[in-house]
Design an enzyme around this catalytic site. Structure first.
Site, mmCIF file in Angstrom:
data_model
loop_
_atom_site.group_PDB
_atom_site.id
_atom_site.type_symbol
_atom_site.label_atom_id
_atom_site.label_comp_id
_atom_site.label_asym_id
_atom_site.label_seq_id
_atom_site.Cartn_x
_atom_site.Cartn_y
_atom_site.Cartn_z
ATOM 1 N N GLY A 1 0.728 -0.958 -0.257
ATOM 2 C CA GLY A 1 -0.137 0.193 0.142
ATOM 3 C C GLY A 1 0.843 1.596 0.246
ATOM 4 N N ASP B 1 0.946 3.621 4.471
ATOM 5 C CA ASP B 1 -0.581 3.968 3.624
ATOM 6 C C ASP B 1 -1.280 4.704 4.917
ATOM 7 O OD1 ASP B 1 -1.659 1.303 4.135
ATOM 8 O OD2 ASP B 1 -1.897 1.035 2.539
ATOM 9 N N ASP C 1 -4.941 2.807 10.417
ATOM 10 C CA ASP C 1 -6.535 2.102 11.028
ATOM 11 C C ASP C 1 -6.462 1.901 12.869
ATOM 12 O OD1 ASP C 1 -9.412 2.022 9.827
ATOM 13 O OD2 ASP C 1 -8.213 -0.707 9.253
ATOM 14 N N LYS D 1 -6.825 7.353 10.661
ATOM 15 C CA LYS D 1 -8.121 6.897 10.604
ATOM 16 C C LYS D 1 -8.516 6.474 12.423
ATOM 17 C CE LYS D 1 -10.223 3.522 7.742
ATOM 18 N NZ LYS D 1 -10.252 2.381 6.980
ATOM 19 N N PHE E 1 -14.250 3.831 3.668
ATOM 20 C CA PHE E 1 -12.578 2.475 3.597
ATOM 21 C C PHE E 1 -11.578 3.218 2.076
ATOM 22 C CE2 PHE E 1 -10.829 -0.821 1.621
ATOM 23 C CZ PHE E 1 -10.748 -1.437 2.370
ATOM 24 N N VAL E 2 -11.111 2.839 2.014
ATOM 25 C CA VAL E 2 -10.507 4.376 1.280
ATOM 26 C C VAL E 2 -9.759 3.601 0.222
ATOM 27 C CG1 VAL E 2 -10.309 6.181 2.111
ATOM 28 C CG2 VAL E 2 -8.807 5.256 2.937
ATOM 29 N N ASP F 1 -5.666 -0.975 -1.461
ATOM 30 C CA ASP F 1 -6.594 -1.149 -2.632
ATOM 31 C C ASP F 1 -7.726 -1.527 -1.644
ATOM 32 O OD1 ASP F 1 -5.522 -3.143 -0.628
ATOM 33 O OD2 ASP F 1 -6.454 -4.856 -1.413
ATOM 34 N N ARG G 1 -5.121 0.465 -6.761
ATOM 35 C CA ARG G 1 -4.154 1.171 -6.082
ATOM 36 C C ARG G 1 -3.588 2.376 -7.179
ATOM 37 N NH1 ARG G 1 -2.204 -2.542 -1.964
ATOM 38 N NH2 ARG G 1 -2.379 -4.496 -1.828
HETATM 39 P P1 IMP Z 1 -4.598 -2.019 11.043
HETATM 40 O O1 IMP Z 1 -3.647 -2.549 11.306
HETATM 41 O O2 IMP Z 1 -6.123 -1.712 11.144
HETATM 42 O O3 IMP Z 1 -4.345 0.020 10.996
HETATM 43 O O4 IMP Z 1 -4.342 -1.040 8.727
HETATM 44 C C1 IMP Z 1 -2.894 -1.553 8.829
HETATM 45 C C2 IMP Z 1 -3.885 -1.846 7.538
HETATM 46 O O5 IMP Z 1 -5.108 -2.157 6.520
HETATM 47 C C3 IMP Z 1 -2.775 -0.870 6.295
HETATM 48 O O6 IMP Z 1 -1.722 -0.771 6.183
HETATM 49 C C4 IMP Z 1 -4.117 -0.912 5.001
HETATM 50 O O7 IMP Z 1 -3.041 -1.825 3.858
HETATM 51 C C5 IMP Z 1 -5.365 -1.308 5.306
HETATM 52 N N1 IMP Z 1 -6.714 -0.641 5.537
HETATM 53 C C6 IMP Z 1 -6.791 0.129 6.467
HETATM 54 N N2 IMP Z 1 -7.541 0.866 5.888
HETATM 55 C C7 IMP Z 1 -8.589 0.460 4.721
HETATM 56 C C8 IMP Z 1 -8.564 1.579 3.761
HETATM 57 O O8 IMP Z 1 -9.585 2.286 4.285
HETATM 58 N N3 IMP Z 1 -8.297 1.261 2.149
HETATM 59 C C9 IMP Z 1 -7.845 0.306 2.199
HETATM 60 N N4 IMP Z 1 -6.757 -0.245 3.308
HETATM 61 C C10 IMP Z 1 -6.995 -0.268 4.084
HETATM 62 MG MG MG Z 2 -0.186 -0.887 4.753
#
Ligand code: IMP
Ligand code: MG
Length: 174
Positions: free
Chosen positions: A42, A98, A101, A129, A150-151, A157, A163
């Protein structure tokens, strides 16, 4: 059926913001060099664009972690699927992501990278986020704080698609 995607940040807005981030990072690391660690896949587009805007010496490495699969929900389980090529000893590491979340990925990854003998470890994320956070993560450089949607685009992606969009869009789910 094609997914409906609405523009959240245009290509111009994203590029302007990345230029500002590059300027800030160049100031903060003045007199030093910075080792960018981009998180595959990403953060590839962001890592390359950001690197072009940094004026102190830059080196780049990539690693890959899995936590998501093709779903849009975090599993909470993080695994390194491709480690770095270069050791981090003596380097000022800037992790480039990227999006933060839930924070599951980065809290695991920063812990892991902090044990590798670098001079410093900081985090730079194009998107943040905060409403979704489950684990606390300190984001040193944030491109945009976004709502819980969701972006896609600019490296992000949806089931491996989109992407390559040059802007950031929201996938409309109904
Ligand atoms: P986290 O571990 O939940 O903070 O998120 C890790 C990964 O989830 C990010 O590096 C993204 O690859 C993916 N991700 C989280 N939110 C989104 C979104 O809105 N769109 C696309 N990928 C996301
Ligand atoms: Mg990622």
């Amino acid at each position: 059926m094609a997914d409906k995607i609405s523009v959240l940040y245009t290509e111009e807005q994203v590029n302007n913001r990345i230029r500002e981030m590059g300027e800030q990072i160049s100031k903060d690391y003045a007199g030093k060099s910075v080792h960018l660690v981009g998180i595959l896949k990403g953060a590839t587009f962001f890592t390359c664009e950001l690197a072009k805007r940094i004026t102190v010496p830059v080196t780049i490495d990539f690693m890959s972690v899995s936590s998501y699969g093709d779903a849009t929900e975090s599993s909470g389980v993080v695994k390194i699927t491709k480690d770095l090529d270069e050791p981090l000893e003596g380097k000022n590491v800037l992790v480039v992501e990227d999006i933060v979340d839930t924070g599951n990925t980065l809290s695991y990854l920063l812990d892991n990278l902090q044990k590798r003998g670098s001079l410093s470890v900081r985090l730079c994320s194009l998107l943040n986020k905060p409403e979704r956070r489950l684990k606390e993560v300190n984001v040193d450089y944030t491109g945009f704080v976004i709502p819980d949607a969701f972006v896609v685009g600019y490296g992000l992606d949806y089931a491996q698609k989109y992407r390559n969009l040059p802007y950031i869009g929201i996938v409309e789910t109904d």
